[in-house]
Design a protein around this motif. Structure first.
Motif, PDB file in Angstrom:
ATOM      1  N   UNK A 132      33.114  94.456 -59.910  1.00  0.00           N
ATOM      2  CA  UNK A 132      33.491  95.387 -60.979  1.00  0.00           C
ATOM      3  C   UNK A 132      33.435  94.704 -62.346  1.00  0.00           C
ATOM      4  N   UNK A 133      33.881  93.449 -62.375  1.00  0.00           N
ATOM      5  CA  UNK A 133      33.879  92.714 -63.645  1.00  0.00           C
ATOM      6  C   UNK A 133      32.441  92.496 -64.120  1.00  0.00           C
ATOM      7  N   UNK A 134      31.573  92.096 -63.192  1.00  0.00           N
ATOM      8  CA  UNK A 134      30.160  91.917 -63.566  1.00  0.00           C
ATOM      9  C   UNK A 134      29.600  93.229 -64.108  1.00  0.00           C
ATOM     10  N   UNK A 135      29.859  94.321 -63.398  1.00  0.00           N
ATOM     11  CA  UNK A 135      29.271  95.605 -63.803  1.00  0.00           C
ATOM     12  C   UNK A 135      29.796  96.038 -65.168  1.00  0.00           C
ATOM     13  N   UNK A 136      31.077  95.855 -65.408  1.00  0.00           N
ATOM     14  CA  UNK A 136      31.631  96.260 -66.706  1.00  0.00           C
ATOM     15  C   UNK A 136      30.977  95.482 -67.843  1.00  0.00           C
ATOM     16  N   UNK A 137      30.732  94.199 -67.604  1.00  0.00           N
ATOM     17  CA  UNK A 137      30.175  93.366 -68.671  1.00  0.00           C
ATOM     18  C   UNK A 137      28.652  93.455 -68.725  1.00  0.00           C
ATOM     19  N   UNK A 138      28.067  94.238 -67.825  1.00  0.00           N
ATOM     20  CA  UNK A 138      26.605  94.382 -67.828  1.00  0.00           C
ATOM     21  C   UNK A 138      25.907  93.160 -67.262  1.00  0.00           C
ATOM     22  N   UNK A 139      26.616  92.422 -66.403  1.00  0.00           N
ATOM     23  CA  UNK A 139      26.031  91.222 -65.779  1.00  0.00           C
ATOM     24  C   UNK A 139      25.555  91.600 -64.380  1.00  0.00           C
ATOM     25  N   UNK A 140      24.346  91.209 -64.051  1.00  0.00           N
ATOM     26  CA  UNK A 140      23.739  91.639 -62.787  1.00  0.00           C
ATOM     27  C   UNK A 140      24.469  91.027 -61.575  1.00  0.00           C
ATOM     28  N   UNK A 141      25.042  91.869 -60.697  1.00  0.00           N
ATOM     29  CA  UNK A 141      25.742  91.322 -59.519  1.00  0.00           C
ATOM     30  C   UNK A 141      24.831  91.196 -58.294  1.00  0.00           C
ATOM     31  N   UNK A 142      23.517  91.421 -58.464  1.00  0.00           N
ATOM     32  CA  UNK A 142      22.619  91.552 -57.310  1.00  0.00           C
ATOM     33  C   UNK A 142      22.675  90.347 -56.380  1.00  0.00           C
TER      34      UNK A 142
END
Ligand code: FES
Length: 623
Positions: free
Chosen positions: A293-303
């Motif tokens: 969730x933190x990655x997604x909020x900051x626009x960081x790719x969690x792939x």
């Protein structure tokens, strides 16, 4: 393109042929219950085809439906494909509705106030030919005179500089400057005309996979001014973390980033309105969320977190300006996210640890946060061990025939009379029963076990001659509520298959707890307390949790529900900068144990697949 009309409400959308009814529902703005993320496994997305046809393999999913439902044209929205114009009825139970979201936390007001953001009222001498100090330098000197940081440690964003000359002159050189302590120095976040020192606000946010909770509090006196909660809008892209990451791989990250920000903004707007403040007055935001969730909020790719070797981009605490990620606060408000230990022990668990006060105690605490996934942390002020795993959706009502989330009408408490075997149930909001939520399922399991309706393997005793105990269409079952008692026009039962799923879920959690204890060289009796965090734990009957062997046996009085630990932890870090500063160090101190790599975990799991356990000596007080 075919048109899909959704009843009630007659919402119409056109979708390409071959789209699923779930795709169409999302396009129509309906929030369907998609517990399994649209995989056809949970049976929660049922709809009725009223007119037209869809392509749907009813035989394959027959186990989810009664004969009556099949006759009415029921299908699963996620597995039914549009082939032409169609009219579809969506029953209320297939839509997400208001859930019990944990917002109120007792004792929250008592956190000591030491915020990282402060206001300074400054009266300045206007410039003259004799004093040509630039506007910024003049302001920073004034801030230092009021006890603020030295000018050379303060960074001023361009946006503040652009409006500074007008603000200073319009105000007659009487302004209030907001200065935030940031990594490496201070940031001049805003300059307002006149004295606004009495108005300084911050927000604490629990960014959950399913729900968002926001608190707005005064950073002048620490008061909580308002709270709000809502669903995470990313649910429309998948219920769980894996389906969100897969969505971001398929359809791009930007949509999920936007939905996360919108979800937080919805909560912030509601809370700000209730508090009677402008969102622009929020000058600090502390967010606790899991690693994805933190990655997604900051626009960081969690792939890369979901495939071997499972690597996140970052684990440390991050800060950015609200305006950069679309958070509805002052554009220069600092937005801080909690650090993580691993992909699976994220910022929400660090916030739980803060809320449970684990790092301040010498005695060992076991903290467990249960959802579809569970996280467990064991330790004290010197050491901490953690692990995480999949509990399966059963404890949240998924993959249980009449399981449901903690929504109105969910059976949340169950007692079974050991003589008559008749249940007495209570439901959320006192409505007629619609299904059974997690706390009700734990009660049911424990009560069926105590009443000897089920044996230690979870098998239903069909030899008991009782109308509530019967063979069932596919599995033996126990009738929890008769058709005329429910609001869904059919009986609510728990099947032997449901019970086995629940036992597997509880076994995974128990085995994880025992793995941590063994790694620390401790026995259950060495733990001074067990803390449950999260909505599931909060409504759990402690004795029943021990009776079924969800956790190691410790006296019920040593079991605490800490409520929504993520929002409590976020509040602590919002108002106390000393505690916030310790978070990165705390996260680094926690050792993560990979359960899949622990050869004894599987043995412990197998031994835990009984009520309460294969080794009954581990549960001396369970009859
Ligand atoms: Fe359709 Fe789970 S979402 S079966």
């Amino acid at each position: 393109m075919p048109t899909v009309t959704f009843l009630p409400g007659y919402r119409k959308v056109t979708v390409p042929e071959g789209a699923t009814l779930l795709d169409a529902a999302r396009a129509a703005g309906l929030s369907m219950n998609v517990v399994c993320g649209g995989e056809g496994k949970c049976g929660k997305c049922q709809v009725y085809v009223k007119d037209g046809t869809v392509s749907f393999d009813r035989e394959k999913y027959r186990r989810f439906f009664s004969e009556e439902e099949i006759a009415r044209g029921v299908c699963l929205a996620c597995r039914a494909y549009v082939v032409g114009d169609v009219q579809v009825e969506v029953p209320a139970g297939s839509l997400i509705e208001e859930q019990k979201i944990l917002v109120e936390i007792p004792g929250m007001q008592e956190i000591p106030l030491n915020p990282a953001v402060r206001k300074y009222e400054v009266r300045l001498e206007p410039p003259s030919l004799e004093d040509t100090t630039p506007d910024l330098g003049r302001l920073l000197e004034g801030i230092e005179r009021q006890g603020g940081p030295p000018p050379n440690r303060v960074y001023a964003p361009l946006g503040v500089l652009c409006s500074l000359p007008q603000v200073l002159r319009r105000s007659g050189w009487h302004v209030t400057a907001t200065v935030a302590l940031v990594p490496g120095g201070y940031r001049l976040s805003s300059v307002d005309e006149g004295d606004t020192t009495g108005r300084l606000y911050g927000a604490a946010v629990d960014l959950g996979t399913t729900t968002i909770v926001a608190y707005i509090r005064s950073l002048v006196d620490g008061r909580i001014l308002a709270t709000a909660s809502n669903y995470n809008r990313q649910i429309s892209c998948g219920e769980d973390i894996l389906s969100r990451v897969n969505f971001s791989r398929r359809s791009g990250l930007a949509r999920l980033q936007q939905l996360a920000a919108e979800s937080i903004n919805e909560a912030l707007t509601t809370a700000a309105d209730a508090a009677g403040i402008d969102r622009e007055e929020i000058l600090e935001v502390m967010i606790a969320g899991n690693t994805v969730m933190t990655h997604l909020l900051l626009g960081i790719d969690p792939a890369y977190m979901i495939a071997e070797p499972y690597i996140p981009v970052v684990r440390r605490m991050l800060s950015t300006a609200a305006g950069r990620i679309g958070i509805a606060a002052h554009t220069n408000a600092g937005v801080y996210t909690f650090p993580a230990v691993s992909n699976f022990i994220g910022g929400d668990i660090i916030a739980d640890i803060l809320a449970a006060g684990m790092a301040e105690r010498e005695e060992a605490t076991l903290m467990v946060d249960i959802g579809t996934n569970f996280e467990a942390v064991l330790g004290n002020s010197d050491w901490m061990l953690s692990c995480a795993g999949a509990a399966g959706p059963a404890l949240e009502g998924g993959e249980v025939l009449f399981g449901m989330r903690a929504n109105p009408g969910a059976i949340e408490r169950v007692r079974i009379d050991p003589d008559t075997l008749a249940p007495s149930v209570s439901t959320i909001n006192g409505l007629r029963p619609r299904g059974i939520c997690g706390s009700g399922l734990i009660d049911l399991l424990a009560e069926l076990f105590r009443a000897c309706v089920i044996d230690r393997t979870g098998g239903i005793n069909l030899e008991l001659d009782h109308p509530r105990i019967r063979k069932g269409q596919y599995y033996p079952e126990y009738v929890v509520a008769w058709k005329e008692e429910t609001s869904i026009g059919k009986e609510i039962v728990i099947t032997e298959n449901d019970i086995k799923s629940l036992i597997m879920s509880k076994a995974a959690i128990h085995a994880a707890c025992m793995t941590l204890l063994d790694a620390a060289g401790l026995a259950p009796g060495d733990i001074s307390r067990v803390c449950f965090s999260g909505a599931f734990g909060n409504y759990l009957n402690k004795e029943n949790a021990v009776t079924i062997g969800l956790i190691p046996e410790i006296p019920p009085e040593c079991i605490e529900n800490i409520g929504n630990g993520a929002i409590t932890g976020a509040n602590i870090a919002l108002v106390d900068r000393r505690r916030r500063k310790e978070l990165d160090g705390l996260a680094r101190r926690i050792t993560y144990i990979e359960l899949n790599a622990d050869p004894s975990f599987m043995d412990r799991y197998t031994s835990s697949c009984f009520l309460p356990h294969t080794d009954i000596a581990l549960f001396p007080h369970v009859q």
